[in-house]
Scaffold this motif. Structure first.
Motif, PDB file in Angstrom:
ATOM      1  N   ASP A  31     -42.093  65.445  -4.596  1.00  0.00           N
ATOM      2  CA  ASP A  31     -40.569  64.806  -4.482  1.00  0.00           C
ATOM      3  C   ASP A  31     -40.856  63.905  -3.318  1.00  0.00           C
ATOM      4  N   VAL A  32     -40.789  62.693  -3.598  1.00  0.00           N
ATOM      5  CA  VAL A  32     -41.079  61.665  -2.511  1.00  0.00           C
ATOM      6  C   VAL A  32     -39.698  60.877  -2.086  1.00  0.00           C
ATOM      7  N   THR A  33     -38.798  61.446  -2.479  1.00  0.00           N
ATOM      8  CA  THR A  33     -37.315  60.671  -2.228  1.00  0.00           C
ATOM      9  C   THR A  33     -37.327  60.476  -0.665  1.00  0.00           C
ATOM     10  N   LYS A  34     -37.590  61.442   0.219  1.00  0.00           N
ATOM     11  CA  LYS A  34     -37.358  61.182   1.735  1.00  0.00           C
ATOM     12  C   LYS A  34     -38.568  60.311   2.201  1.00  0.00           C
ATOM     13  N   PHE A  35     -39.620  60.058   1.379  1.00  0.00           N
ATOM     14  CA  PHE A  35     -40.709  59.477   1.802  1.00  0.00           C
ATOM     15  C   PHE A  35     -40.566  57.905   1.646  1.00  0.00           C
ATOM     16  N   LEU A  36     -39.802  57.592   0.835  1.00  0.00           N
ATOM     17  CA  LEU A  36     -39.879  56.142  -0.012  1.00  0.00           C
ATOM     18  C   LEU A  36     -39.713  55.016   1.086  1.00  0.00           C
ATOM     19  N   GLU A  38     -40.197  55.440   4.517  1.00  0.00           N
ATOM     20  CA  GLU A  38     -41.318  55.595   5.330  1.00  0.00           C
ATOM     21  C   GLU A  38     -42.775  55.179   4.749  1.00  0.00           C
ATOM     22  N   HIS A  39     -42.904  54.983   3.540  1.00  0.00           N
ATOM     23  CA  HIS A  39     -44.000  54.740   3.121  1.00  0.00           C
ATOM     24  C   HIS A  39     -44.669  53.102   3.607  1.00  0.00           C
ATOM     25  N   PRO A  40     -46.039  53.323   4.150  1.00  0.00           N
ATOM     26  CA  PRO A  40     -46.250  52.078   5.032  1.00  0.00           C
ATOM     27  C   PRO A  40     -46.681  51.107   3.640  1.00  0.00           C
ATOM     28  N   GLY A  41     -46.826  51.488   2.594  1.00  0.00           N
ATOM     29  CA  GLY A  41     -47.160  50.357   1.495  1.00  0.00           C
ATOM     30  C   GLY A  41     -45.867  50.082   1.074  1.00  0.00           C
ATOM     31  N   GLY A  42     -44.846  50.251   1.362  1.00  0.00           N
ATOM     32  CA  GLY A  42     -43.478  49.869   1.015  1.00  0.00           C
ATOM     33  C   GLY A  42     -42.884  50.708  -0.120  1.00  0.00           C
ATOM     34  N   ASP A  60     -56.532  53.788  -6.333  1.00  0.00           N
ATOM     35  CA  ASP A  60     -57.140  52.546  -6.194  1.00  0.00           C
ATOM     36  C   ASP A  60     -56.888  51.793  -4.955  1.00  0.00           C
ATOM     37  N   ILE A  61     -55.870  52.076  -4.323  1.00  0.00           N
ATOM     38  CA  ILE A  61     -55.512  51.694  -2.968  1.00  0.00           C
ATOM     39  C   ILE A  61     -56.380  52.248  -1.898  1.00  0.00           C
ATOM     40  N   GLY A  62     -57.067  53.383  -2.136  1.00  0.00           N
ATOM     41  CA  GLY A  62     -58.063  53.827  -1.298  1.00  0.00           C
ATOM     42  C   GLY A  62     -57.391  54.653  -0.010  1.00  0.00           C
ATOM     43  N   HIS A  63     -56.302  55.284  -0.383  1.00  0.00           N
ATOM     44  CA  HIS A  63     -55.609  55.839   0.822  1.00  0.00           C
ATOM     45  C   HIS A  63     -56.509  57.013   1.538  1.00  0.00           C
ATOM     46  N   SER A  64     -56.119  56.909   3.065  1.00  0.00           N
ATOM     47  CA  SER A  64     -56.870  57.543   4.220  1.00  0.00           C
ATOM     48  C   SER A  64     -56.638  59.186   3.961  1.00  0.00           C
ATOM     49  N   ASP A  65     -57.386  59.733   4.704  1.00  0.00           N
ATOM     50  CA  ASP A  65     -57.454  61.447   4.553  1.00  0.00           C
ATOM     51  C   ASP A  65     -56.048  61.676   5.230  1.00  0.00           C
ATOM     52  N   ASP A  66     -55.416  60.806   6.037  1.00  0.00           N
ATOM     53  CA  ASP A  66     -53.935  61.190   6.634  1.00  0.00           C
ATOM     54  C   ASP A  66     -53.130  61.068   5.356  1.00  0.00           C
ATOM     55  N   ALA A  67     -53.201  60.004   4.685  1.00  0.00           N
ATOM     56  CA  ALA A  67     -52.190  59.933   3.504  1.00  0.00           C
ATOM     57  C   ALA A  67     -52.247  60.959   2.663  1.00  0.00           C
ATOM     58  N   ARG A  68     -53.369  61.497   2.274  1.00  0.00           N
ATOM     59  CA  ARG A  68     -53.622  62.859   1.522  1.00  0.00           C
ATOM     60  C   ARG A  68     -52.945  64.014   2.239  1.00  0.00           C
ATOM     61  N   LEU A  70     -50.625  64.076   4.134  1.00  0.00           N
ATOM     62  CA  LEU A  70     -49.077  63.756   4.029  1.00  0.00           C
ATOM     63  C   LEU A  70     -48.527  64.075   2.800  1.00  0.00           C
ATOM     64  N   LEU A  71     -49.133  63.883   1.829  1.00  0.00           N
ATOM     65  CA  LEU A  71     -48.787  64.347   0.547  1.00  0.00           C
ATOM     66  C   LEU A  71     -48.342  65.760   0.275  1.00  0.00           C
ATOM     67  N   LYS A  72     -49.100  66.424   1.133  1.00  0.00           N
ATOM     68  CA  LYS A  72     -48.621  68.018   0.873  1.00  0.00           C
ATOM     69  C   LYS A  72     -47.108  68.410   1.612  1.00  0.00           C
TER      70      LYS A  72
HETATM   71  C1  HEM Z   1     -46.501  60.202  -1.802  1.00  0.00           C
HETATM   72  C2  HEM Z   1     -47.545  59.624  -2.275  1.00  0.00           C
HETATM   73  C3  HEM Z   1     -47.958  58.565  -1.319  1.00  0.00           C
HETATM   74  C4  HEM Z   1     -48.211  58.749  -0.008  1.00  0.00           C
HETATM   75  C5  HEM Z   1     -48.147  60.155   0.866  1.00  0.00           C
HETATM   76  C6  HEM Z   1     -48.888  57.369   0.570  1.00  0.00           C
HETATM   77  C7  HEM Z   1     -49.157  57.273   1.973  1.00  0.00           C
HETATM   78  C8  HEM Z   1     -49.521  56.225   2.538  1.00  0.00           C
HETATM   79  C9  HEM Z   1     -50.151  56.081   3.873  1.00  0.00           C
HETATM   80  C10 HEM Z   1     -49.948  57.117   5.110  1.00  0.00           C
HETATM   81  C11 HEM Z   1     -50.366  54.810   4.057  1.00  0.00           C
HETATM   82  C12 HEM Z   1     -51.023  53.789   5.093  1.00  0.00           C
HETATM   83  C13 HEM Z   1     -52.500  53.496   4.948  1.00  0.00           C
HETATM   84  C14 HEM Z   1     -53.231  54.624   4.906  1.00  0.00           C
HETATM   85  O1  HEM Z   1     -53.151  55.978   5.527  1.00  0.00           O
HETATM   86  O2  HEM Z   1     -54.066  55.226   3.633  1.00  0.00           O
HETATM   87  C15 HEM Z   1     -50.225  53.934   2.868  1.00  0.00           C
HETATM   88  C16 HEM Z   1     -50.367  52.652   2.404  1.00  0.00           C
HETATM   89  C17 HEM Z   1     -50.207  52.103   1.218  1.00  0.00           C
HETATM   90  N1  HEM Z   1     -49.998  52.714  -0.160  1.00  0.00           N
HETATM   91 FE1  HEM Z   1     -49.314  54.722  -0.236  1.00  0.00          FE
HETATM   92  N2  HEM Z   1     -48.892  56.383  -0.206  1.00  0.00           N
HETATM   93  C18 HEM Z   1     -48.395  57.337  -1.275  1.00  0.00           C
HETATM   94  C19 HEM Z   1     -48.152  56.487  -2.834  1.00  0.00           C
HETATM   95  C20 HEM Z   1     -48.593  55.339  -3.145  1.00  0.00           C
HETATM   96  C21 HEM Z   1     -48.531  54.941  -4.573  1.00  0.00           C
HETATM   97  C22 HEM Z   1     -48.308  55.476  -5.702  1.00  0.00           C
HETATM   98  C23 HEM Z   1     -48.939  53.649  -4.195  1.00  0.00           C
HETATM   99  C24 HEM Z   1     -49.015  52.874  -5.484  1.00  0.00           C
HETATM  100  C25 HEM Z   1     -49.889  51.660  -5.584  1.00  0.00           C
HETATM  101  C26 HEM Z   1     -49.289  53.226  -2.907  1.00  0.00           C
HETATM  102  C27 HEM Z   1     -49.802  51.991  -2.354  1.00  0.00           C
HETATM  103  C28 HEM Z   1     -49.953  51.963  -0.995  1.00  0.00           C
HETATM  104  C29 HEM Z   1     -50.120  50.504  -0.536  1.00  0.00           C
HETATM  105  C30 HEM Z   1     -50.324  49.173  -1.332  1.00  0.00           C
HETATM  106  C31 HEM Z   1     -50.272  50.733   0.852  1.00  0.00           C
HETATM  107  C32 HEM Z   1     -50.673  49.737   1.773  1.00  0.00           C
HETATM  108  C33 HEM Z   1     -52.107  49.388   2.152  1.00  0.00           C
HETATM  109  C34 HEM Z   1     -52.242  48.523   3.121  1.00  0.00           C
HETATM  110  O3  HEM Z   1     -51.289  47.506   3.490  1.00  0.00           O
HETATM  111  O4  HEM Z   1     -53.255  48.622   3.958  1.00  0.00           O
HETATM  112  N3  HEM Z   1     -49.280  54.473  -2.133  1.00  0.00           N
HETATM  113  N4  HEM Z   1     -49.611  54.847   1.586  1.00  0.00           N
END
Ligand code: HEM
Length: 121
Positions: A31-36, A38-42, A60-68, A70-72
């Motif tokens: 449930d990412v309602t509250k995260f919307l 705050e998401h760094p990717g918009g 595909d974006i290659g999210h960091s370990d921190d992002a993973r 955060l999912l929890k």
């Molecule tokens: C709950 C799910 C998600 C979480 C917790 C999350 C978290 C994050 C975080 C922490 C970052 C900062 C960079 C990093 O640490 O990797 C980020 C960046 C980003 N995320 Fe997510 N994200 C989620 C879902 C998604 C989804 C579904 C997409 C779809 C494409 C997405 C696309 C991006 C993009 C485009 C960036 C920016 C990368 C950049 O500008 O360098 N994220 N996300």
């Protein structure tokens, strides 16, 4: 240990608005309602996956370990087994059979149908 709730694709798809948004990543429901906000990717990229499986986009974006990690914080349950596999539910693309997580993280098989074909690939 409390039992984790498993949600069907239909249930998840009902949560697909800015005010109430769930997504699926690797067979887990968030449930990412509250995260919307705050998401760094918009918010747009998350809104595009509202109520559906976002695994591929997330990876595909290659999210960091921190992002993973955060999912929890937003975890609310598992995706019901029958929705895991594309072959079972083409209208709700779940994890791909080539994804090892699909098998290793699979919740209890007690939740409904199971598509045996995945193991033949
Ligand atoms: C709950 C799910 C998600 C979480 C917790 C999350 C978290 C994050 C975080 C922490 C970052 C900062 C960079 C990093 O640490 O990797 C980020 C960046 C980003 N995320 Fe997510 N994200 C989620 C879902 C998604 C989804 C579904 C997409 C779809 C494409 C997405 C696309 C991006 C993009 C485009 C960036 C920016 C990368 C950049 O500008 O360098 N994220 N996300």
């Amino acid at each position: 240990m409390s039992k984790v709730t498993a949600y069907t694709g239909e249930q998840i798809q009902k949560h697909s608005t800015r005010e109430d948004i769930w997504i699926v990543v690797h067979g887990k429901v968030y449930d990412v309602t509250k995260f919307l906000d705050e998401h760094p990717g918009g918010e747009e990229v998350i809104l595009e996956h509202a109520g559906i499986d976002a695994t591929e986009a997330f990876e595909d974006i290659g999210h960091s370990d921190d992002a993973r990690e955060l999912l929890k914080d937003y975890f609310i349950g598992d995706l019901e087994v029958e929705y895991y596999l594309d072959a079972c539910r083409p209208e709700f693309p779940g994890l791909h059979s080539a994804d090892a997580d699909a098998v290793t993280n699979m919740p209890s098989l007690a939740y409904g149908c199971f598509c045996i074909d995945v193991f033949r690939i």
